[in-house]
Enzyme design. Structure first.
Site: not given
Ligand code: IMP
Length: 191
Positions: A175-176, A147, A11, A149, A8-9, A68
């Site tokens: 979730h994460r 970060f 941050k 939302y 992942s990039n 993801d």
């Molecule tokens: P991915 O890199 O395609 O997994 O993008 C995940 C995207 O979902 C992030 O760029 C956020 O917009 C949103 N997202 C996922 N987890 C979070 C979180 O824990 N907080 C806020 N936004 C999240």
């Protein structure tokens, strides 16, 4: 210590994950010299997590995992879901968040949930770990932590947004955090 690459990039994600993992040596994409953007064209979180983990695994041959994730708003039929990172058409947290608020303006149901899938490639085997966090969307941003939302999301059972809660609290309920905890438990007797 065993090496494990985070594919992942983002941050925000990396900061949260590093806060939870102490017994494994985490390597960033920068550390392994991987500089490309990986396309995530699939309709499911699991497929997008796999393509990220597998691309990086092929690049470096090391054990690797990818997260993801996204937010699913019930009144918007689960949008933005897998396209959370670029919902507005840009990778811009503020524009993405404002798009949810605009689309929710005439809706009464403000419930939503965050979802994360981790794809782990460990000794050439593939494993998946999931986490969900339910809550509500509020119309005005609150807080500066986190970060994406986080300023408009209040998890069930709390009065503060994810951007107001300390990271240690977010990691216990998010979730994460849930998905990472499952991966840590899985790796406990392997490292
Ligand atoms: P991915 O890199 O395609 O997994 O993008 C995940 C995207 O979902 C992030 O760029 C956020 O917009 C949103 N997202 C996922 N987890 C979070 C979180 O824990 N907080 C806020 N936004 C999240």
């Amino acid at each position: 210590m065993t090496d494990l690459v985070i594919a992942s990039n983002n941050k925000g994600k990396i900061k949260e994950i590093k806060e939870m993992i102490h017994t494994i040596h985490l390597l960033s994409l920068n550390d392994i010299g991987f500089n490309e953007e990986i396309p995530e064209p699939y309709p499911t979180f699991a497929e997008n997590a796999f393509i990220k983990a597998n691309t990086v695994h092929h690049f470096c041959g090391k054990n690797v995992f990818a997260d993801d994730s996204g937010i699913c708003v019930n009144a918007l039929n689960g949008e933005p879901g897998v396209i959370s990172a670029h919902y507005s058409g840009e990778r811009n947290d503020e524009k993405n968040l404002q798009k949810i608020l605009n689309n929710l303006r005439d809706k009464t149901d403000n419930t939503a949930y965050y979802f994360a899938v981790i794809c782990l490639i460990w000794n050439n085997e593939t494993y998946y770990f999931e986490g969900t966090c339910t809550g509500i969307i509020i119309p005005n941003k609150r807080g500066t932590n986190g970060f994406g939302y986080d300023p408009i999301f209040i998890p069930d059972g709390y009065n503060q947004t994810f951007a107001e809660l300390p990271l240690t609290v977010k990691n216990t309920i998010s979730h994460r955090g849930i998905a990472v905890k499952k991966m840590i438990d899985f790796l406990k007797d392997k490292v």
